[in-house]
Design an enzyme around this catalytic site. Sequence first.
Site, PDB file in Angstrom:
ATOM      1  CD  GLU A 228      -2.971  -1.248   0.560  1.00  0.00           C
ATOM      2  OE1 GLU A 228      -3.319  -0.201  -0.011  1.00  0.00           O
ATOM      3  OE2 GLU A 228      -3.585  -2.323   0.429  1.00  0.00           O
ATOM      4  CB  CYS A 263      -1.757   7.040   1.369  1.00  0.00           C
ATOM      5  SG  CYS A 263      -3.270   6.383   2.058  1.00  0.00           S
TER       6      CYS A 263
HETATM    7  P1  NDP Z   1       8.571   4.535   4.526  1.00  0.00           P
HETATM    8  O1  NDP Z   1       8.618   3.764   3.263  1.00  0.00           O
HETATM    9  O2  NDP Z   1       9.701   5.436   4.837  1.00  0.00           O
HETATM   10  O3  NDP Z   1       8.471   3.533   5.778  1.00  0.00           O
HETATM   11  C1  NDP Z   1       7.423   2.589   5.904  1.00  0.00           C
HETATM   12  C2  NDP Z   1       7.871   1.494   6.848  1.00  0.00           C
HETATM   13  O4  NDP Z   1       8.959   0.768   6.278  1.00  0.00           O
HETATM   14  C3  NDP Z   1       8.385   2.011   8.191  1.00  0.00           C
HETATM   15  O5  NDP Z   1       8.006   1.139   9.215  1.00  0.00           O
HETATM   16  C4  NDP Z   1       9.874   2.006   7.971  1.00  0.00           C
HETATM   17  O6  NDP Z   1      10.607   2.003   9.166  1.00  0.00           O
HETATM   18  C5  NDP Z   1      10.034   0.696   7.218  1.00  0.00           C
HETATM   19  N1  NDP Z   1      11.282   0.542   6.490  1.00  0.00           N
HETATM   20  C6  NDP Z   1      12.178   1.485   6.109  1.00  0.00           C
HETATM   21  N2  NDP Z   1      13.217   0.909   5.455  1.00  0.00           N
HETATM   22  C7  NDP Z   1      12.966  -0.422   5.419  1.00  0.00           C
HETATM   23  C8  NDP Z   1      13.651  -1.556   4.877  1.00  0.00           C
HETATM   24  N3  NDP Z   1      14.819  -1.443   4.232  1.00  0.00           N
HETATM   25  N4  NDP Z   1      13.105  -2.765   5.019  1.00  0.00           N
HETATM   26  C9  NDP Z   1      11.927  -2.932   5.656  1.00  0.00           C
HETATM   27  N5  NDP Z   1      11.230  -1.905   6.206  1.00  0.00           N
HETATM   28  C10 NDP Z   1      11.739  -0.661   6.081  1.00  0.00           C
HETATM   29  O7  NDP Z   1       7.197   5.303   4.517  1.00  0.00           O
HETATM   30  P2  NDP Z   1       6.640   6.332   5.606  1.00  0.00           P
HETATM   31  O8  NDP Z   1       6.574   5.670   6.941  1.00  0.00           O
HETATM   32  O9  NDP Z   1       7.341   7.624   5.490  1.00  0.00           O
HETATM   33  O10 NDP Z   1       5.138   6.479   5.115  1.00  0.00           O
HETATM   34  C11 NDP Z   1       4.728   7.459   4.205  1.00  0.00           C
HETATM   35  C12 NDP Z   1       4.406   6.831   2.881  1.00  0.00           C
HETATM   36  O11 NDP Z   1       3.418   5.828   3.067  1.00  0.00           O
HETATM   37  C13 NDP Z   1       3.805   7.815   1.900  1.00  0.00           C
HETATM   38  O12 NDP Z   1       4.347   7.603   0.618  1.00  0.00           O
HETATM   39  C14 NDP Z   1       2.327   7.463   1.934  1.00  0.00           C
HETATM   40  O13 NDP Z   1       1.639   7.864   0.771  1.00  0.00           O
HETATM   41  C15 NDP Z   1       2.374   5.987   2.121  1.00  0.00           C
HETATM   42  N6  NDP Z   1       1.123   5.449   2.664  1.00  0.00           N
HETATM   43  C16 NDP Z   1       0.316   4.690   1.867  1.00  0.00           C
HETATM   44  C17 NDP Z   1      -0.915   4.239   2.327  1.00  0.00           C
HETATM   45  C18 NDP Z   1      -1.818   3.433   1.454  1.00  0.00           C
HETATM   46  O14 NDP Z   1      -2.782   2.861   1.994  1.00  0.00           O
HETATM   47  N7  NDP Z   1      -1.621   3.330   0.154  1.00  0.00           N
HETATM   48  C19 NDP Z   1      -1.370   4.544   3.672  1.00  0.00           C
HETATM   49  C20 NDP Z   1      -0.442   5.327   4.448  1.00  0.00           C
HETATM   50  C21 NDP Z   1       0.764   5.760   3.942  1.00  0.00           C
HETATM   51  P3  NDP Z   1      11.037   3.412   9.828  1.00  0.00           P
HETATM   52  O15 NDP Z   1       9.892   4.350   9.719  1.00  0.00           O
HETATM   53  O16 NDP Z   1      11.305   3.020  11.212  1.00  0.00           O
HETATM   54  O17 NDP Z   1      12.203   3.882   9.028  1.00  0.00           O
END
Ligand code: NDP
Length: 457
Positions: A228, A263
């Site tokens: 997502e 999002c």
């Molecule tokens: P990120 O991609 O930065 O992070 C998402 C998750 O992935 C976090 O828990 C993060 O940890 C983790 N993560 C980071 N690096 C890795 C890795 N190498 N391997 C595995 N996990 C990893 O996104 P954001 O948290 O900044 O979220 C914002 C984004 O999410 C926006 O683009 C938004 O549009 C999207 N989004 C989409 C939704 C949908 O339903 N389509 C709903 C909500 C948000 P950590 O944060 O601890 O670095």
Amino acid sequence: MNLIIKNPATGAAIAELTSDNKASVRAKLSLLQQGQKEWALHPVKERLACIIKFGELVKQHGEELSVILTRETGKPIQQSRNEINGAQNRIDHLSSHAERWLRGEVLVDEGLTHEKISYEPLGVIANISAWNFPYNVGYNVFLYALVAGNAVLYKPSEYASLTGKQFEKYLHKAGVPENVFQCVIGPGDVGQQLLEEPLDGYFFTGSYGTGRHIAQTVAHKLVPVQLELGGKDPLFVMDDVADVKQAAINAAEGAFYNNGQSCCAVERIYVSEGIYDNFIDAFVAEVKTYIIGDPTNQHTFIGPLTRQPQIAVLDQQVTDAINKGAVLETGGQAMEGQGYYYQPTVLTNCDHRMKVMMEESFGPIIGIQKVSSDEEALSLMQDTDYGLTGAVFSGNEERALKILEALNTGTVYWNCCDRVSPNVPWSGRKNSGLGSTLSAQGIRAFVQPKSYHLRSS
Ligand code: NDP
């Protein structure tokens, strides 16, 4: 290493959590692998009862949980309350439908060979989540996964870890065994650790970049991967809207609610030329009424950004747009003083050479472009790598549907926007993701069908 949690409204450290590491992730996974087998044997009704109890506990402790959410993400307190209350609709919907959705189906029960399907859980799944709506996006995955008989290794974003720990606490209190739900704490490299372990499915909410990395990294495992991801969601305001001012107010809310960190936030707006000037006047006037400040004040509409680095992204989009001819109507920079505040920003006279119309902003800024026909609007709405949602405001359903049916997005809206419902699937196309959460499809994502061919002699 410990994880320091900061309050985005002040920049001050408010908590310190012990991060997980390779050994603790492995120990949690092994615990879940044992517990899942027993959990899967419980009838759906019993698993559902735990989820319903969890919802009751969250409701009982709603105010305390809202304060935690506001302190660690900067979400204005009233929006935290809305999120916590609103997410309950997933539990209500599951309790009405999950048993039916998970029940096996007999397809042929006459003749010699009987044929039926049963739905079996995947096993232990990874739920890697985002910080912007931790209740909504968390519930979309772990509640459905648990009800379907899976165990869940939940990794909240490092920016919503206190909330993630609360999920764990109340799920356990509600009767979900400790060997069925575990939270892992830490930054992205702890998420990376999950990719190295033998999980039975990866369910991710977050950015396109991380989502693509996850899909590529786990591809060789041949287990389900659901993504997502982000969006650059367009809204087209047609010249036949009943009330231009109301359309502007609704559009602004779609763009600025949760500081634009949704999002499915409205990320770019196209307006028919006949109403363009009136719409801009009403839109800018509305944005100027927003109360900005302390997110614990219940009247605040715009709080701080959750992540400080996003300020540089927004600055770049504003500068790029102005350099290419956009008009800055209001805002345009970070606010002075403590915390990660950015002024609500409206750019007009925009076009698709500008980053603000092409790249996800994920903050309180919006670009608006004038269009001279429905065909031009549709072509601009489709000019994107993303495909999450698209919206049309219009007094004419048929005219709006012509655009909505043509859009290559998972969700479309007529006279509404920035909305999610448990009744219908939530899914992105193109760089907005893969697979669906919510609805019957959202629970089938957490099971695998088994086909029975049963011949009595
Ligand atoms: P990120 O991609 O930065 O992070 C998402 C998750 O992935 C976090 O828990 C993060 O940890 C983790 N993560 C980071 N690096 C890795 C890795 N190498 N391997 C595995 N996990 C990893 O996104 P954001 O948290 O900044 O979220 C914002 C984004 O999410 C926006 O683009 C938004 O549009 C999207 N989004 C989409 C939704 C949908 O339903 N389509 C709903 C909500 C948000 P950590 O944060 O601890 O670095």
